[in-house]
Motif scaffolding. Structure first.
Motif: not given
Length: 266
Positions: A52-68, A88-92
């Motif tokens: 089970x994996x949690x994966x995030x997509x970022x438009x800005x790799x310097x930002x802590x925000x995951x777009x998806x 979102x931020x800080x997903x877990x």
């Protein structure tokens, strides 16, 4: 664990028709993504651990925000399941049996990043490798009003219980704002009771089944004016969340409340 890998998905959970071999238990291919968290655990009930994996997509790799955000579930001899989620931020992720079916469900939370401190929360069952979203409990409905003599009266509709908060420690700020004059209300203001700022798994009874603990913030003349919190504990029973207990706790003012100017209200 973190890293960079390929990932993608549509707006709805889906499965890959051909299951990958055990040596390829990785998230799907299509688009750049970052592996945020992973765990091997049996969530389908086949007696074998899935990846089970949690994966995030970022438009800005310097930002802590995951777009998806996505959850990927890959098991031996099973089709891969991909569950798209809001960013979102800080997903877990956490794992616990909320619905009493003797299997852990996947709980995922992330911060929205707004000034209210809200979170996005999800629970998914993967029994028999079929993704099923478990609805979250609705926030408590609370009626709250400012009263004379620096009081806030509150009533939780779901329980019928009433509470009174003493806000005399904010007297100076409230008088300066023009809401009170020598303890009497001259400018009525709405007491806000927010939606959940926190909704997290807890095993209250220590029986191996998780409840959900909700926290809703109570604010006064400004968003920074936190008066207290409404807390609730929810337990799954016969296909729905049942309120186990609820309470109101008060927050003392640790610093002077910023008094909004007339321009703030416009």
């Amino acid at each position: 664990m973190s890293g960079v890998l390929s990932f993608g998905g549509s707006a709805e959970a889906y499965t890959q028709e051909v299951p990958p071999p055990p040596s390829q238990l990785t998230p799907p291919q299509s688009g750049q993504g970052q592996l945020i968290q992973t765990r091997e655990i049996d969530v389908t009930g086949d007696g074998k651990p899935e990846m089970v994996s949690l994966v995030g997509l970022k438009s800005d790799m310097n930002s802590p925000y995951y777009d998806k955000l996505f959850i990927s579930v890959v098991g031996q001899g099973q089709a891969q399941v991909v569950i798209p989620l809001e960013g979102g931020y800080n997903p877990k992720m956490d794992f616990c049996d909320f619905i009493h079916d003797k299997l852990p469900q996947i709980y995922m939370t992330s911060d929205t990043g707004g000034s209210g401190g809200f979170t996005s929360n999800y629970i998914y069952s993967l029994k028999n490798n079929v993704p099923t979203e478990i609805p979250m409990p609705e926030p408590l409905h609370v009626k709250a009003t400012f009263e004379n003599n620096y009081k806030v009266k509150m009533k939780i509709e779901e329980t019928g219980k009433s509470y009174t908060l003493d806000i005399a420690d904010r007297k100076e700020a409230y008088e300066q704002f023009g809401m009170y004059n020598q303890g009497k209300i001259v400018k009525p203001i709405i007491v806000n009771v927010d939606a959940y700022s926190l909704l997290k798994p807890v095993d209250v009874d220590r029986d191996g089944f998780c409840e959900l603990k909700g926290v809703q913030r109570i604010t006064g003349i400004a968003n920074a004016d936190t008066l207290g919190y409404v807390t609730s504990v929810w337990r799954w029973h016969k296909g729905q969340w049942k309120l186990k207990k609820a309470a109101v706790t008060q927050t003392l003012m640790t610093s002077m409340v910023r008094v909004p100017s007339p321009e703030d209200e416009d």
